[in-house]
Each structure stands twice: as C-alpha cells, then as structure tokens.
Design an enzyme around this catalytic site. Structure first.
Site, PDB file in Angstrom:
ATOM      1  CE  LYS A 117      -3.727   2.554   0.130  1.00  0.00           C
ATOM      2  NZ  LYS A 117      -4.806   2.619   1.069  1.00  0.00           N
ATOM      3  CE  LYS A 141      -3.805   7.299   7.887  1.00  0.00           C
ATOM      4  NZ  LYS A 141      -3.729   5.821   7.435  1.00  0.00           N
TER       5      LYS A 141
END
Length: 296
Positions: free
Chosen positions: A176, A244
């Site tokens: 990811k 983030k």
C-alpha cells in the site's frame, strides 16, 4: 472453529467500512458491527439487518472473521488490543483482517499478538476509494500466511475486484505504501499538466481527451480531471489522510534507506494545501495550490 466463514464482525463504519460491511450483509453473511459513533452503527444495522454492538469486543464475540477499517495506527490498537478491543472477544481459530492503511510495524505486532491467542491475522489495506468500496471493486493487498489468506479471500471478494497475497505479515502495508508513493507523483504531474494547459490558453478538456488515450493516461486522469478543471475538491480522498499515509511511507523509507525525493516534495505540497484550509479536500487539490501560487 470451522474454516467456514458465516459470521463476521466489522469494526469501523466510515466512508469505506460502511459500504464494505454492506456488501457482506448482502452476500448473506451474519454481520455484527461496531462504530465509535454508535448512531452510525444503528443506522447501518437498520439498513442491512445486521446487529450493532457497544464495543469491539462484543461485536467480535462469536465471529469467525473480524474486519477492521479505522483511521490510523492508534485507532487500530484501540479497537483490537484496548480494554474492550476485538482480540479480547475473539475465539481461538478465528481470523482478524485489518483493512486500515497503517504501518508495517503495527502489522507485525498484531500478527504476533494474534498468534499468541491462536488467531489468524492478515494486514489487508485497500485501494479504490469510496467509489470502489460502494461498487464492490476495491483492490486488496494482503500480508499473512497462505492458510489464513485462503480462509479469508472468498469473503473479501464480496467487496473487491482483486485480492492478492503479497507475502508474510506486513507485506500488504508495504505494498500500500508503494501505491501511495505512485499516486502522489501522478497527481502532482496531472496538476502541473492541467495548470500548464490553462496558462497556455489551451482547452483543458480537449487536452485530456487527446492525451488520456496515450501513455499519459491514468486512473487519476480519468477520474479526477473534470473536477480539477472545475476547481471542485469537496469529495474523494482527503489531503489529511494522504499526508498520514505519506508520513508512513517516508518513515518506512528512512528505515529501508530508500530514496523518495518526489514523495517528500509532494508531501510538503500537501502541507501547503492544509495551510490553505484544504485538509478535507480531495488529493487532486494540488492544482488549486498551483493556481494560488501563480497568483501570489
């Protein structure tokens, strides 16, 4: 506990989790949900016929499979390992799948905690955004054992178009990170291209119609160019969440001694967007930053 998955718990009913859990209910599974805002869990249960519970622990009790989709590492720790966390309600032989985009370190720690309890674990971050979740067309990147993956994959396919085992625990999160690194550069390139076209007096839509058919084409170009041209960003994947994610990427890169100069630069551009008040704008708002800089 049987290898058959019939009862699932879903922890976290945000813009991704809400439709993901809905797909499971429509597939005929018994779904038990928890959400920090209880009213949302109640609404989900009324809509889909599942049950809502006051704590992750209670939602997880009796579930063959527990799926988590929350905001960040701290949220995952709270809903899995906290006093009322899901791990305290899960039975030996059950399986925990974390769909949160979080750190690889957390995945490894969760894997160890699950092993101590005789529970399987898969880190399984997703890509495809809210649209992909609603359409059941997410891409799921998994880290874990082949045995645990084989148990989970059929259930995950109810909301995904692709579910792939990338390696042992942590591999899903690392994959990811690659995804987010690639997206950051693509969106900045698209923003710069549209900004250049605008400054050159070109018809931006006509430019996209031409170049999208060739090597410049991408998911971002296809799905974001129209709203970027219209300067519309009240949708999609928020800049706050992207920062983030990029923070996780950059921290992991430091550990791996991997060089991510473009990613680091785009992260700072997103910081500029936050200063502009765009923390909740879609990540394609990098174009608005360029337009603002051009008028300073």
């Amino acid at each position: 506990m049987s290898n058959r998955i019939s009862t699932v718990a879903f922890i976290g009913l945000g813009v991704m989790g809400y439709p993901m859990a809905g797909h499971l209910a429509r597939a005929g599974l018994t779904v038990r949900v928890f959400n920090r805002t209880a009213a949302k869990a109640e609404t989900w249960a009324k809509e889909h016929g599942g049950s809502h519970h006051p704590t992750p622990r209670e939602a997880a009790e009796g579930a063959d499979l527990v799926l988590v989709c929350v905001g960040n590492d701290d949220d995952v720790r709270q809903v899995t390992s906290g006093d009322d966390g899901a791990l305290h309600g899960m039975a030996e032989g059950s399986l925990l799948v974390d769909h949160t985009t979080a750190s690889a370190d957390l995945a490894l720690k969760l894997d160890a905690a699950c092993r101590e309890r005789g529970i399987g674990f898969i880190d399984a971050p997703v890509s495809g955004g809210q649209q992909g979740a609603e359409n059941g067309a997410l891409t799921v990147m998994c880290g874990g054992s082949e045995r645990d993956f084989a148990r989970a994959v059929t259930t995950l396919e109810h909301f995904a178009k692709a579910v792939t085992l990338m390696g042992p625990a942590g591999s899903g999160q690392l994959t990811k990170m690659v995804n987010q690194i690639c997206i950051a550069g693509l969106v900045q390139g698209l923003a710069e291209g549209l900004h250049f076209a605008e400054q050159a007096g070109l018809d931006q839509q006509r430019v996209i119609d031409v170049i999208s058919k060739g090597a410049a084409g991408s998911w971002q170009m296809e799905n974001r160019h129209a709203t970027m041209i219209e300067d519309e960003y009240e949708h999609g994947f928020a800049v706050d969440w992207m920062r983030k994610d990029l923070g996780i990427c950059l921290e992991q890169a430091r550990r791996l001694q991997a060089r991510l100069p473009v990613t680091a630069l785009v992260d700072q551009f997103y910081a500029d967007v936050q200063v502009m008040g765009g923390g909740r704008w879609d990540t394609s708002s990098l174009l608005r930053r360029l337009r603002a800089v051009g008028h300073l």
